[in-house]
Design an enzyme around this catalytic site. Structure first.
Site, PDB file in Angstrom:
ATOM      1  N   CYS A   1       4.232   0.598  -0.084  1.00  0.00           N
ATOM      2  CA  CYS A   1       5.319   0.257   0.845  1.00  0.00           C
ATOM      3  C   CYS A   1       5.865   1.504   1.552  1.00  0.00           C
ATOM      4  O   CYS A   1       6.462   2.366   0.900  1.00  0.00           O
ATOM      5  CB  CYS A   1       6.419  -0.452   0.049  1.00  0.00           C
ATOM      6  SG  CYS A   1       7.975  -0.648   0.918  1.00  0.00           S
TER       7      CYS A   1
ATOM      8  N   CYS B   1       9.650   1.930   1.280  1.00  0.00           N
ATOM      9  CA  CYS B   1      10.011   2.360  -0.082  1.00  0.00           C
ATOM     10  C   CYS B   1       9.915   3.879  -0.200  1.00  0.00           C
ATOM     11  O   CYS B   1      10.783   4.521  -0.793  1.00  0.00           O
ATOM     12  CB  CYS B   1       9.083   1.721  -1.119  1.00  0.00           C
ATOM     13  SG  CYS B   1       9.187  -0.071  -1.200  1.00  0.00           S
TER      14      CYS B   1
END
Length: 154
Positions: free
Chosen positions: A70, A73
Site C-alpha cells: 500500500c 500506508c
C-alpha cells in the site's frame, strides 16, 4: 508478564540521543534510561500479542492497520512516527500488517488501508481511513485525547 515472543524495539531518545530498548508490552509509558524524558512508544504487533501490546496499554493507543503493498500506508508511516514522537508519553503507536494478521483486519472491519484506530483501555474510540499529514493526525489524536480527559472528569 510479557510473552517472551514479543519483541522489544530500540528507540533513540529525541531529547538526549541515547538508544533505549523499548518493550512492546509494559506498564506505563517508557522513559529514557539516561535523561528520563518520555520516549516514543512505537511497536509492531501480530494477532498473538495484540491483546497484550495494544489492548492492555494505559496510554491511548493509535493502531496503524497497514499493508506492505500500500503506497498511502508507506506515506503515512513516517507521519505517525512523528506524531508518536511529538506525543511521547501520551500515546503508543502499534503497527499491524493486515496481510500477516487477517483476523485483526476482519475484527476491525478494515475495508481500506491504511486504517487508523485509537483505542482507550482496549476499546476503539476513533477511526479514520487513508493517509494524512502529521499535523492532521496529531490534531485528530489530541482531539480524541481531550475528549477522553473530559469524560474522565465528567
Amino acid at each position: 508478564m510479557p510473552s517472551p515472543t514479543i519483541k522489544a524495539r530500540t528507540i533513540k531518545c529525541p531529547t538526549c540521543g541515547r538508544a533505549n530498548k523499548i518493550p512492546a508490552a509494559a506498564e506505563g509509558a517508557p522513559r529514557c534510561g539516561n535523561c528520563k524524558s518520555p520516549l516514543p512508544w512505537i511497536v509492531d504487533a501480530d494477532e498473538n500479542e495484540f491483546a497484550e501490546v495494544a489492548e492492555k496499554a494505559t496510554p491511548l493507543v493509535v493502531v496503524d492497520l497497514w499493508a506492505t503493498w500500500c503506497g498511502p500506508c508507506r506515506m503515512v508511516s513516517p507521519a505517525l512516527e512523528q506524531v508518536a514522537t511529538e506525543l511521547a508519553g501520551k500515546v503508543k503507536l502499534v503497527k499491524v500488517d493486515i496481510d500477516r494478521n487477517p483476523h485483526l483486519a476482519q475484527r476491525f472491519e478494515v475495508q481500506a488501508v491504511p486504517t487508523l484506530l485509537i483505542l482507550d483501555k482496549g476499546e476503539p474510540v476513533a477511526r479514520r481511513a487513508g493517509a494524512a499529514p502529521a499535523g492532521t493526525l496529531r490534531s485528530w489524536v489530541e482531539q480524541v485525547a481531550a475528549g477522553r480527559r473530559d469524560s474522565e472528569r465528567g
